[in-house]
Design a protein around this motif. Structure first.
Motif, PDB file in Angstrom:
ATOM      1  N   PRO A  14      64.468 -32.112 -51.103  1.00  0.00           N
ATOM      2  CA  PRO A  14      64.844 -32.024 -49.686  1.00  0.00           C
ATOM      3  C   PRO A  14      63.894 -31.169 -48.858  1.00  0.00           C
ATOM      4  O   PRO A  14      63.733 -31.409 -47.658  1.00  0.00           O
ATOM      5  CB  PRO A  14      66.248 -31.442 -49.714  1.00  0.00           C
ATOM      6  CG  PRO A  14      66.358 -30.743 -51.010  1.00  0.00           C
ATOM      7  CD  PRO A  14      65.470 -31.498 -51.960  1.00  0.00           C
ATOM      8  N   ASN A  15      63.248 -30.193 -49.465  1.00  0.00           N
ATOM      9  CA  ASN A  15      62.302 -29.355 -48.727  1.00  0.00           C
ATOM     10  C   ASN A  15      61.078 -30.153 -48.295  1.00  0.00           C
ATOM     11  O   ASN A  15      60.632 -30.060 -47.161  1.00  0.00           O
ATOM     12  CB  ASN A  15      61.884 -28.147 -49.561  1.00  0.00           C
ATOM     13  CG  ASN A  15      63.056 -27.264 -49.905  1.00  0.00           C
ATOM     14  OD1 ASN A  15      63.955 -27.064 -49.094  1.00  0.00           O
ATOM     15  ND2 ASN A  15      63.077 -26.759 -51.119  1.00  0.00           N
ATOM     16  N   SER A  18      62.103 -33.004 -45.688  1.00  0.00           N
ATOM     17  CA  SER A  18      62.432 -32.571 -44.324  1.00  0.00           C
ATOM     18  C   SER A  18      61.207 -32.048 -43.578  1.00  0.00           C
ATOM     19  O   SER A  18      61.114 -32.202 -42.366  1.00  0.00           O
ATOM     20  CB  SER A  18      63.531 -31.513 -44.345  1.00  0.00           C
ATOM     21  OG  SER A  18      63.070 -30.345 -44.991  1.00  0.00           O
ATOM     22  N   TYR A  47      70.385 -36.631 -46.307  1.00  0.00           N
ATOM     23  CA  TYR A  47      69.579 -35.413 -46.439  1.00  0.00           C
ATOM     24  C   TYR A  47      70.426 -34.294 -47.035  1.00  0.00           C
ATOM     25  O   TYR A  47      71.604 -34.172 -46.729  1.00  0.00           O
ATOM     26  CB  TYR A  47      69.067 -34.942 -45.076  1.00  0.00           C
ATOM     27  CG  TYR A  47      67.982 -35.807 -44.500  1.00  0.00           C
ATOM     28  CD1 TYR A  47      66.714 -35.831 -45.051  1.00  0.00           C
ATOM     29  CD2 TYR A  47      68.225 -36.602 -43.393  1.00  0.00           C
ATOM     30  CE1 TYR A  47      65.714 -36.616 -44.516  1.00  0.00           C
ATOM     31  CE2 TYR A  47      67.234 -37.400 -42.843  1.00  0.00           C
ATOM     32  CZ  TYR A  47      65.982 -37.397 -43.415  1.00  0.00           C
ATOM     33  OH  TYR A  47      65.001 -38.179 -42.891  1.00  0.00           O
ATOM     34  N   ASN A  48      69.799 -33.484 -47.863  1.00  0.00           N
ATOM     35  CA  ASN A  48      70.431 -32.288 -48.435  1.00  0.00           C
ATOM     36  C   ASN A  48      71.800 -32.560 -49.040  1.00  0.00           C
ATOM     37  O   ASN A  48      72.772 -31.867 -48.774  1.00  0.00           O
ATOM     38  CB  ASN A  48      70.539 -31.182 -47.379  1.00  0.00           C
ATOM     39  CG  ASN A  48      69.191 -30.618 -47.044  1.00  0.00           C
ATOM     40  OD1 ASN A  48      68.309 -30.532 -47.888  1.00  0.00           O
ATOM     41  ND2 ASN A  48      69.013 -30.235 -45.797  1.00  0.00           N
ATOM     42  N   HIS A  49      71.864 -33.556 -49.862  1.00  0.00           N
ATOM     43  CA  HIS A  49      73.103 -33.898 -50.542  1.00  0.00           C
ATOM     44  C   HIS A  49      73.226 -33.063 -51.813  1.00  0.00           C
ATOM     45  O   HIS A  49      72.275 -32.944 -52.579  1.00  0.00           O
ATOM     46  CB  HIS A  49      73.109 -35.392 -50.888  1.00  0.00           C
ATOM     47  CG  HIS A  49      74.391 -35.871 -51.450  1.00  0.00           C
ATOM     48  ND1 HIS A  49      75.471 -36.150 -50.654  1.00  0.00           N
ATOM     49  CD2 HIS A  49      74.776 -36.104 -52.718  1.00  0.00           C
ATOM     50  CE1 HIS A  49      76.473 -36.555 -51.416  1.00  0.00           C
ATOM     51  NE2 HIS A  49      76.061 -36.521 -52.678  1.00  0.00           N
ATOM     52  N   LYS A  50      74.383 -32.491 -52.038  1.00  0.00           N
ATOM     53  CA  LYS A  50      74.604 -31.688 -53.238  1.00  0.00           C
ATOM     54  C   LYS A  50      74.627 -32.607 -54.461  1.00  0.00           C
ATOM     55  O   LYS A  50      75.333 -33.616 -54.479  1.00  0.00           O
ATOM     56  CB  LYS A  50      75.918 -30.924 -53.139  1.00  0.00           C
ATOM     57  CG  LYS A  50      76.150 -30.010 -54.314  1.00  0.00           C
ATOM     58  CD  LYS A  50      77.448 -29.249 -54.190  1.00  0.00           C
ATOM     59  CE  LYS A  50      77.647 -28.415 -55.437  1.00  0.00           C
ATOM     60  NZ  LYS A  50      78.989 -27.863 -55.495  1.00  0.00           N
ATOM     61  N   GLN A  58      66.740 -27.880 -58.954  1.00  0.00           N
ATOM     62  CA  GLN A  58      67.134 -28.264 -57.597  1.00  0.00           C
ATOM     63  C   GLN A  58      68.619 -28.610 -57.600  1.00  0.00           C
ATOM     64  O   GLN A  58      69.081 -29.388 -58.436  1.00  0.00           O
ATOM     65  CB  GLN A  58      66.335 -29.493 -57.124  1.00  0.00           C
ATOM     66  CG  GLN A  58      64.886 -29.236 -56.893  1.00  0.00           C
ATOM     67  CD  GLN A  58      64.659 -28.451 -55.610  1.00  0.00           C
ATOM     68  OE1 GLN A  58      65.452 -28.479 -54.686  1.00  0.00           O
ATOM     69  NE2 GLN A  58      63.558 -27.731 -55.565  1.00  0.00           N
ATOM     70  N   LYS A  60      70.126 -29.619 -54.635  1.00  0.00           N
ATOM     71  CA  LYS A  60      70.309 -30.591 -53.559  1.00  0.00           C
ATOM     72  C   LYS A  60      69.167 -31.594 -53.609  1.00  0.00           C
ATOM     73  O   LYS A  60      68.094 -31.314 -54.131  1.00  0.00           O
ATOM     74  CB  LYS A  60      70.342 -29.900 -52.195  1.00  0.00           C
ATOM     75  CG  LYS A  60      71.559 -29.039 -51.994  1.00  0.00           C
ATOM     76  CD  LYS A  60      71.632 -28.514 -50.593  1.00  0.00           C
ATOM     77  CE  LYS A  60      72.916 -27.726 -50.407  1.00  0.00           C
ATOM     78  NZ  LYS A  60      73.073 -27.297 -49.024  1.00  0.00           N
ATOM     79  N   SER A  62      67.460 -35.274 -51.350  1.00  0.00           N
ATOM     80  CA  SER A  62      67.457 -36.209 -50.225  1.00  0.00           C
ATOM     81  C   SER A  62      67.230 -37.603 -50.778  1.00  0.00           C
ATOM     82  O   SER A  62      66.352 -37.816 -51.610  1.00  0.00           O
ATOM     83  CB  SER A  62      66.350 -35.861 -49.236  1.00  0.00           C
ATOM     84  OG  SER A  62      66.612 -34.642 -48.612  1.00  0.00           O
TER      85      SER A  62
END
Length: 74
Positions: A14-15, A18, A47-50, A58, A60, A62
């Motif tokens: 996700p980093n 994004s 985005y940023n799904h657990k 990681q 989270k 995406s």
């Protein structure tokens, strides 16, 4: 050769997704096109799904979903 339509969901960091969303999308498209695929639809899914469990430390992720056509022998 017969051409088939495929659906693939990519799980991304996700980093990275994004901070450079277009670059990440273009990189995925490039890999598919290099192998003879034609991208039909491409869009972010979530985005940023657990995640249910950590993957490479990681917690989270995406998701990015892509539909593409390609010869079925590839």
């Amino acid at each position: 050769m017969p051409v088939a339509t495929y659906e693939t969901m990519f799980l991304l960091d996700p980093n990275k997704a994004s901070t450079d969303a277009d670059g990440t999308k273009n990189q995925i498209h490039h890999v598919l096109e290099r192998h003879g695929a034609t991208v039909v639809v491409s869009r972010p899914w979530d985005y940023n799904h657990k995640l249910a469990y950590p993957i490479g430390k990681q917690k989270k992720g995406s998701y990015h979903i892509i539909y593409y056509t390609m010869e079925s022998t590839k």
